[in-house]
Design an enzyme around this catalytic site. Structure first.
Site, PDB file in Angstrom:
ATOM      1  N   CYS A   2       0.811  -1.216   0.000  1.00 41.45           N
ATOM      2  CA  CYS A   2       0.000   0.000   0.000  1.00 41.45           C
ATOM      3  C   CYS A   2       0.848   1.271   0.000  1.00 41.45           C
ATOM      4  CB  CYS A   2      -0.884   0.042   1.239  1.00 41.45           C
ATOM      5  SG  CYS A   2      -1.966  -1.354   1.399  1.00 41.45           S
ATOM      6  N   ARG A  27       5.744  -0.310  -5.859  1.00 38.93           N
ATOM      7  CA  ARG A  27       5.661  -1.064  -4.613  1.00 38.93           C
ATOM      8  C   ARG A  27       4.696  -2.244  -4.721  1.00 38.93           C
ATOM      9  NH1 ARG A  27       7.333   2.297  -0.266  1.00 38.93           N
ATOM     10  NH2 ARG A  27       6.006   1.110   1.121  1.00 38.93           N
ATOM     11  N   TRP A  75      -2.881  -2.783  -1.523  1.00 43.42           N
ATOM     12  CA  TRP A  75      -2.441  -4.167  -1.736  1.00 43.42           C
ATOM     13  C   TRP A  75      -3.270  -4.995  -0.780  1.00 43.42           C
ATOM     14  CZ3 TRP A  75       0.565  -8.143   0.700  1.00 43.42           C
ATOM     15  CH2 TRP A  75       1.200  -9.024  -0.183  1.00 43.42           C
ATOM     16  N   ASN A 101      -2.430   2.435   5.587  1.00 39.72           N
ATOM     17  CA  ASN A 101      -1.504   1.320   5.352  1.00 39.72           C
ATOM     18  C   ASN A 101      -1.335   0.582   6.677  1.00 39.72           C
ATOM     19  OD1 ASN A 101      -1.110   2.393   2.852  1.00 39.72           O
ATOM     20  ND2 ASN A 101       1.026   2.976   3.167  1.00 39.72           N
ATOM     21  N   GLY A 102      -1.212  -0.737   6.614  1.00 38.45           N
ATOM     22  CA  GLY A 102      -1.013  -1.506   7.842  1.00 38.45           C
ATOM     23  C   GLY A 102      -2.201  -2.420   8.099  1.00 38.45           C
ATOM     24  N   GLU A 484      20.101 -17.122  -4.002  1.00 40.68           N
ATOM     25  CA  GLU A 484      19.658 -15.859  -4.591  1.00 40.68           C
ATOM     26  C   GLU A 484      19.317 -16.045  -6.073  1.00 40.68           C
ATOM     27  OE1 GLU A 484      18.534 -13.198  -3.702  1.00 40.68           O
ATOM     28  OE2 GLU A 484      18.875 -11.751  -5.316  1.00 40.68           O
ATOM     29  N   LYS A 488      15.688 -15.150  -7.633  1.00 43.49           N
ATOM     30  CA  LYS A 488      15.464 -14.217  -8.751  1.00 43.49           C
ATOM     31  C   LYS A 488      14.635 -14.892  -9.826  1.00 43.49           C
ATOM     32  CE  LYS A 488      16.103 -11.162  -7.419  1.00 43.49           C
ATOM     33  NZ  LYS A 488      16.612 -10.964  -6.135  1.00 43.49           N
ATOM     34  N   GLU A 491      10.911 -15.523  -8.666  1.00 44.80           N
ATOM     35  CA  GLU A 491      10.027 -14.375  -8.423  1.00 44.80           C
ATOM     36  C   GLU A 491       9.678 -13.608  -9.688  1.00 44.80           C
ATOM     37  OE1 GLU A 491      11.284 -11.360  -5.589  1.00 44.80           O
ATOM     38  OE2 GLU A 491      13.336 -11.464  -6.291  1.00 44.80           O
ATOM     39  N   HIS A 507      21.460 -36.465  -0.946  1.00 46.13           N
ATOM     40  CA  HIS A 507      20.645 -36.859   0.210  1.00 46.13           C
ATOM     41  C   HIS A 507      19.156 -36.673  -0.060  1.00 46.13           C
ATOM     42  CE1 HIS A 507      24.205 -37.464   2.593  1.00 46.13           C
ATOM     43  NE2 HIS A 507      24.649 -36.271   2.244  1.00 46.13           N
ATOM     44  N   LYS A 602       7.052  -4.473  -3.359  1.00 49.59           N
ATOM     45  CA  LYS A 602       8.443  -4.083  -3.161  1.00 49.59           C
ATOM     46  C   LYS A 602       8.819  -4.049  -1.684  1.00 49.59           C
ATOM     47  CE  LYS A 602      12.558  -2.749  -4.283  1.00 49.59           C
ATOM     48  NZ  LYS A 602      13.466  -3.873  -4.608  1.00 49.59           N
TER      49      LYS A 602
HETATM   50  C1  AGP Z   1      13.970  -9.595  -3.434  1.00 50.96           C
HETATM   51  O1  AGP Z   1      14.105  -9.837  -4.785  1.00 50.96           O
HETATM   52  C2  AGP Z   1      12.620  -9.676  -2.911  1.00 50.96           C
HETATM   53  N1  AGP Z   1      11.703  -8.864  -3.590  1.00 50.96           N
HETATM   54  C3  AGP Z   1      12.458  -9.690  -1.401  1.00 50.96           C
HETATM   55  O2  AGP Z   1      12.879 -10.956  -1.005  1.00 50.96           O
HETATM   56  C4  AGP Z   1      13.165  -8.612  -0.546  1.00 50.96           C
HETATM   57  O3  AGP Z   1      14.545  -8.782  -0.618  1.00 50.96           O
HETATM   58  C5  AGP Z   1      12.659  -8.725   0.896  1.00 50.96           C
HETATM   59  O4  AGP Z   1      11.276  -8.523   0.918  1.00 50.96           O
HETATM   60  C6  AGP Z   1      13.355  -7.775   1.843  1.00 50.96           C
HETATM   61  O5  AGP Z   1      13.162  -6.438   1.497  1.00 50.96           O
HETATM   62  P1  AGP Z   1      14.019  -5.290   2.184  1.00 50.96           P
HETATM   63  O6  AGP Z   1      15.434  -5.493   1.749  1.00 50.96           O
HETATM   64  O7  AGP Z   1      13.436  -4.020   1.652  1.00 50.96           O
HETATM   65  O8  AGP Z   1      13.871  -5.441   3.643  1.00 50.96           O
END
Ligand code: AGP
Length: 607
Positions: A2, A27, A75, A101-102, A484, A488, A491, A507, A602
């Site tokens: 949001c 976001r 959101w 928001n929240g 990582e 990537k 996502e 294993h 985001k």
């Molecule tokens: C990363 O590609 C993701 N979108 C997500 O895992 C992100 O790194 C995580 O939500 C943490 O965000 P921040 O670094 O803003 O705390």
């Protein structure tokens, strides 16, 4: 997640609010809305739609005038994405509008009570209770500020809110508890937003509200108060990000722009922090002298998602360079397991946005228990940065694409600096210190070199993008890189990707290997090279296809991406870059919404 924008001043509010909402689109959101108040008529107008900000702009009529207003991107948490559930929410007589928001945790109980008193709700959201509560408390008091304060006393949960009242057309009231609110100071106009991205087109002078604070904005200035109505003094600071940082700069996507920026962004993280005389790192912001830096017996790193994976690289760097036991844990798990907080442990919280609720809550828990917490954060002045005892800013500039790339590599580089610092106040020799300093300095040029391989990596992405799933493996330093890489790919391309330590393959997950489940193997030239090559042999023996990312080519793999060699401790930073490009081009090939992948936001500012 949001977003909030608010405006009061001499100008037409709607275009300003819509522009601000556009800046918050990155976001992630599913619906948007605005409400404005026309001063002379004391009338409130509102439009809200399920969909994009562009749909909202199309729904706003030409005669939507008002010099005071609030806007929101939602959101969904409580209730599906729909026009009704979009914010703003109005009170019964449509005089007061709120955006929130929240999460209001006691919304069900409050709703029942209000419904019992005859209030008719128009949405399924938790937020709507706020508009009705404020309408009630406003009958008990003369000021909107006091009405908001009284209503918030009834609420349990987190909020960033902005409130307007058609009867008081000269002011906006905002408040925060766990969800960010930033005030923007203009020339005879005031703004507020949940993210500076919405403000930088109009002003760079900002003030962050603290949890529990409330602010009244008028065209000629603002006042801030604690929850018990004591006025607080706030020092504005200047944001050094401008609108250019929020443009794609000629790239097709923010993600590609941010991947391409990494020679610069890693350079900025390192700038002025490497000392060639003593081969140490200068980290003024950590607020610790050498004696204190020596006193820690353990380092515990927390973060979420990619921030957590960069923390795993950090833990490895700290153990190797400083020889202090170090490990990383998801902040989201850490905060719920009532962690034992030790006085001789240094805690490090990582966050690009500085807003991630799970990380913030974990930091707050640590502080409550007397833990010493450093932040490695990108967003200056953000909640996590303010909550920590000190830290290292990344200076990577705003990261707009939902998938983190430049913040990841900058965080790993910042950890290298921290590890160098902790190492050099202990037993890391000047020679090893120099080796790391030289290696750090080579990083930006080596990243540039990797970026020149984009066409080769794109061709590989096209070759593998249509597989039903991919395995990512790495050993020790390579394992967080594999995690990582898998993160990537999944996502942004929605291709199933699983990361495993290479040593764990036999294993269990080896059973998954077949020609349709290719493996991306992270194989640096380090002391584990032979073991990694043996793993490749095991995969090939099961007809598995292999894409190797390392420092050489090998017949054991079907395809190879060769990256320049740095010091073994720093290689993970470079090995990450091809995986970002691989995921990007796979996502483009599959026609995905690269910068705004489905279901993701985001900044995750809720639990
Ligand atoms: C990363 O590609 C993701 N979108 C997500 O895992 C992100 O790194 C995580 O939500 C943490 O965000 P921040 O670094 O803003 O705390």
């Amino acid at each position: 997640m949001c977003g909030i924008v608010a405006y009061v001043g001499p100008k037409d509010a709607a275009p300003i609010l819509l522009e601000g909402l556009q800046r918050l689109e990155y976001r992630g959101y599913d619906s948007a809305g605005v409400a404005v108040v026309e001063k002379s008529a004391k009338s409130l107008k509102m439009r809200k739609v399920k969909g994009r900000v562009a749909d909202l702009a199309a729904a706003v009529p030409a005669r939507f005038k008002g010099t005071l207003g609030i806007g929101h991107t939602r959101w969904a948490t409580h209730g599906v994405p729909s026009d009704q559930n979009a914010h703003p929410h109005l009170c019964a007589d449509e005089r007061i509008a709120i955006v929130h928001n929240g999460i209001i945790e006691n919304a069900d109980a409050l709703r029942q009570r209000l419904e019992g008193d005859g209030v008719v709700f128009r949405s399924e959201t938790d937020s709507e209770v706020l508009s009705h509560l404020i309408a009630r408390t406003s009958k008990e008091t003369d000021t909107l500020e006091e009405a908001v304060r009284r209503a918030l006393k009834l609420v349990v949960g987190t909020y960033g809110i902005a409130v307007i009242d058609a009867e008081r057309p000269g002011e906006v009231v905002v408040a925060r508890n766990g969800s960010p609110i930033v005030l923007g100071i203009g020339e005879k106009e005031m703004f507020a937003a949940s993210d500076v991205a919405a403000l930088v087109r109009y002003t760079r002078q900002v003030v962050h509200l603290e949890d529990g604070e409330l602010a009244v904005l008028r065209a000629d200035g603002f006042s801030t108060f604690t929850s018990d109505a004591r006025e607080t003094a706030k020092e504005p600071f200047t944001v050094d990000w401008d609108t250019g940082h929020y443009d794609t700069g000629g790239y097709e996507h923010y993600l590609l722009k941010e991947i391409s920026e990494q020679p610069d962004t890693v350079g900025r993280t390192l700038r002025g922090r490497i000392d060639d005389r003593f081969h140490i790192a200068h980290l003024g912001g950590i607020n610790m002298d050498a004696r204190e830096s020596r006193s820690f017996r353990r380092v515990k790193i927390i973060g979420c998602g990619s921030a957590y994976y960069s923390g795993q690289i950090g833990a490895q760097l700290i153990e190797e360079l400083a020889r202090i036991p170090a490990d990383a844990e998801p902040a989201s798990e850490f905060r719920y397991r009532s962690p034992v907080v030790e006085p001789d442990t240094l805690y490090v919280a990582i966050s690009q946005s500085g807003e991630t609720y799970d990380t913030l809550a974990a930091v707050q828990e640590l502080k409550r228990k007397g833990g010493r917490v450093l932040g490695i954060v990108n967003t200056v002045g953000s909640a996590i940065a303010r909550e920590c005892d000190g830290g290292v800013y990344l200076h990577a500039g705003p990261e707009v694409s939902v998938a983190s790339t430049k913040a990841f590599t900058s965080t790993a580089a910042a950890f290298a600096l921290l590890a160098l610092h902790l190492g050099r106040v202990r037993d890391l020799s000047p020679a090893d210190g120099r080796r790391i300093c030289d290696g750090l300095r080579r990083l930006p040029e080596q990243i540039k070199e990797i970026l020149t391989q984009e066409e080769h990596i794109r061709a590989l992405a096209l070759k593998y993008a249509h597989c039903p799933g991919m395995m990512f493996v790495g050993r020790v330093r390579g394992y967080p890189v594999a995690r990582e890489g898998a993160q990537k790919l999944k996502e942004i391309s929605y291709v199933h990707a699983e990361a495993y330590p290479a040593s764990e393959l036999k294993h269990g997950p080896l059973a998954l290997i077949n020609p349709d489940m290719p493996t991306v193997a992270i194989v640096p030239d380090d002391e584990l090279l032979d073991k990694n090559l043996t793993t490749l042999g095991e995969i090939r023996a099961r007809s598995g296809r292999i894409l190797m990312v390392g420092h050489r080519t090998t017949d054991q793999a079907d395809d190879c991406i060769v990256v320049p060699k740095n010091e073994i401790e720093l290689d993970p930073i470079l090995l990450t870059i091809p995986l970002q490009l691989f995921a990007y081009h796979a996502a483009v090939a599959l026609g995905r919404d690269v910068d705004k992948p489905r279901n993701l936001a985001k900044s995750v500012t809720v639990e």
